[in-house]
Design a protein around this motif. Structure first.
Motif, PDB file in Angstrom:
ATOM      1  N   ASN A  84      -3.852  12.924 -10.617  1.00 33.16           N
ATOM      2  CA  ASN A  84      -3.116  14.186 -11.005  1.00 33.16           C
ATOM      3  C   ASN A  84      -4.693  15.140 -11.341  1.00 33.16           C
ATOM      4  OD1 ASN A  84      -3.579  12.191 -13.042  1.00 33.16           O
ATOM      5  ND2 ASN A  84      -2.019  12.165 -13.860  1.00 33.16           N
ATOM      6  N   LEU A 106      -1.188   4.290 -12.361  1.00 34.64           N
ATOM      7  CA  LEU A 106       0.144   5.574 -12.755  1.00 34.64           C
ATOM      8  C   LEU A 106      -0.226   6.696 -12.621  1.00 34.64           C
ATOM      9  CD1 LEU A 106      -0.406   3.690 -16.014  1.00 34.64           C
ATOM     10  CD2 LEU A 106       1.793   4.209 -14.771  1.00 34.64           C
ATOM     11  N   SER A 107      -1.582   7.051 -11.880  1.00 36.94           N
ATOM     12  CA  SER A 107      -2.264   9.021 -11.862  1.00 36.94           C
ATOM     13  C   SER A 107      -1.816   9.124 -11.104  1.00 36.94           C
ATOM     14  CB  SER A 107      -4.185   8.667 -12.082  1.00 36.94           C
ATOM     15  OG  SER A 107      -3.934   8.472 -10.590  1.00 36.94           O
ATOM     16  N   VAL A 128       2.491   9.501 -12.716  1.00 41.33           N
ATOM     17  CA  VAL A 128       2.547   9.902 -13.766  1.00 41.33           C
ATOM     18  C   VAL A 128       2.148  11.825 -13.244  1.00 41.33           C
ATOM     19  CG1 VAL A 128       2.358  10.536 -16.001  1.00 41.33           C
ATOM     20  CG2 VAL A 128       2.640   8.407 -14.784  1.00 41.33           C
ATOM     21  N   PHE A 170      -0.538  11.749 -19.731  1.00 41.88           N
ATOM     22  CA  PHE A 170       0.138  10.710 -20.593  1.00 41.88           C
ATOM     23  C   PHE A 170      -0.069   9.930 -19.267  1.00 41.88           C
ATOM     24  CE2 PHE A 170       3.489  14.179 -21.147  1.00 41.88           C
ATOM     25  CZ  PHE A 170       3.127  14.406 -22.274  1.00 41.88           C
ATOM     26  N   SER A 171      -1.124   9.996 -17.967  1.00 40.27           N
ATOM     27  CA  SER A 171      -1.123   8.719 -16.883  1.00 40.27           C
ATOM     28  C   SER A 171      -2.310   7.996 -17.777  1.00 40.27           C
ATOM     29  CB  SER A 171      -1.411   9.017 -16.074  1.00 40.27           C
ATOM     30  OG  SER A 171      -2.534  10.605 -15.887  1.00 40.27           O
ATOM     31  N   SER A 204      -0.795   6.021 -20.764  1.00 39.50           N
ATOM     32  CA  SER A 204       0.069   4.738 -19.841  1.00 39.50           C
ATOM     33  C   SER A 204      -0.473   4.087 -19.492  1.00 39.50           C
ATOM     34  CB  SER A 204       0.857   5.696 -18.655  1.00 39.50           C
ATOM     35  OG  SER A 204       1.689   6.750 -19.260  1.00 39.50           O
TER      36      SER A 204
END
Length: 364
Positions: free
Chosen positions: A80, A159-160, A163, A168-169, A172
């Motif tokens: 992200n 997660l990257s 999200v 946020f990633s 998380s």
């Protein structure tokens, strides 16, 4: 999957990291911490007398701790972050597949995490050649450490890709790492304390009420008219207490990275007393000991050493661990399932064309 395209993605990611000055500062601070630990170890643990085993395990645990703290930052914004910087879309329109992009970023994050292990290599060599280390301990601990670095990198990259926002990633990823490290300890401690059970305690002690006034049964020299310890009668007293049941929740610790590292490493014991001699063995002994259910009835006999009764044999920690089961492979499997699931989910979310994107997601 094309290895040439995959290698290109890995190379681009690593070149971007190498150009960062903060990366070298971080590695330098890590080296200074290990140097200070080495000097303190020479002064405190006496490496030439076996303290090197403790030093080696502490260094490995410290490397794992720092990697767990740094790796989410290195991998938590891999996908992200490029999307926000408008550098992901130009790569996606090339021949590189989505799987190659995500896996390439994972491999780059893994290699970046292993850089800490490379920095620690000189310090580990000092501990190794100081003498007295089991080569199997060194090999096993390093292999588990490499795998744990890869697991955290996989979770962060997955997660990257799932999200939308880098902040946020990364948060998380830290939450999952905290759940595996601190969270498992909290669940183990609180869960074992909550699941209490009653235990009967029978204590056998000298009947001091029957000892004449002014007599000391334990005096070094005999006293006229006073009984010896063997002549004094013994009385039993029974009480009931509540004790925690850690044997019902010990399995929670199986997924803890530090427990996996300690439990997978071959234990080393003091040859005289059979006690754990390094940090790996001490942690593994504690976890293995938690597997043993408490006895519903225990007895404490203070009279046995002064009477003809046989004193119970002492069970060494090595003997106690021998009767328990290792759990590191189960915990590692749980971590791999979590990391693999997040990676598969991330590849699915990154694949183009996408049917639906979160509001505000940048495409190009």
């Amino acid at each position: 999957m094309n290895l040439h395209r995959l290698g290109t993605i890995v190379g681009i990611e690593l070149r971007q990291r190498v150009r960062s000055v903060a990366w070298y500062v971080l590695l330098g601070v890590f080296a200074l911490i290990l140097l200070g630990l080495l000097l303190l170890s020479f002064a405190s643990f006496a490496l030439w007398n076996g303290g090197n085993e403790l030093f080696f395990s502490i260094v490995i645990m410290l490397v794992l701790l720092l990697v767990l703290l740094v790796s989410p930052t290195l991998s938590g914004s891999a996908v992200n972050g490029d999307r926000d910087a408008a550098t992901l879309a130009p790569v996606q329109v090339t021949l590189v597949t989505t799987g190659e992009i995500v896996i390439g970023k994972f491999l780059a994050a893994w290699i970046s995490g292993l850089a800490f292990l490379v920095v620690a290599a000189p310090f580990l060599l000092v501990a190794t050649f100081a003498g007295g280390l089991n080569p199997l301990v060194i090999l096993t601990s390093l292999v588990i450490l490499v795998l744990e670095v890869g697991v955290v990198a996989t979770i962060g990259v997955g997660l990257s890709a799932v999200v939308a926002r880098p902040l946020f990633s990364v948060a998380s990823t830290y939450l999952i790492v905290a759940a595996l490290t601190i969270g498992t300890l909290l669940v183990f401690g609180l869960g074992g304390t909550a699941l209490r059970t009653s235990q009967e305690v029978v204590s056998r002690d000298f009947d001091f009420a029957a000892v004449p006034s002014g007599c000391d049964p334990f005096a070094t020299s005999p006293q006229n008219g006073c009984p010896s310890p063997g002549e004094v009668g013994c009385v039993d007293s029974t009480s009931y207490t509540e004790i925690p049941r850690f044997d019902r929740v010990w399995w929670v610790l199986a997924a803890n990275p530090f427990v996996i590292l300690a439990d997978a490493t071959p234990p080393t014991y003091d040859p005289e007393y059979g006690a754990p001699s390094d940090l790996f063995s001490q942690i593994a002994y504690g976890v293995r000991l938690a597997q043993i259910a408490p006895e519903p009835r225990v007895e404490y006999d203070s009279c046995a050493s002064y009477t003809s009764e046989r004193v119970p044999d002492y069970t060494t920690p090595e003997q106690q661990v021998a009767g328990t089961a290792p759990s590191w492979f189960v915990g590692l499997l749980v971590q791999l399932v979590i990391a693999g699931g997040l990676m598969a989910w991330g590849i699915a979310r990154t694949r183009t064309p996408s049917k639906r994107l979160p509001p505000g997601t940048r495409i190009a």
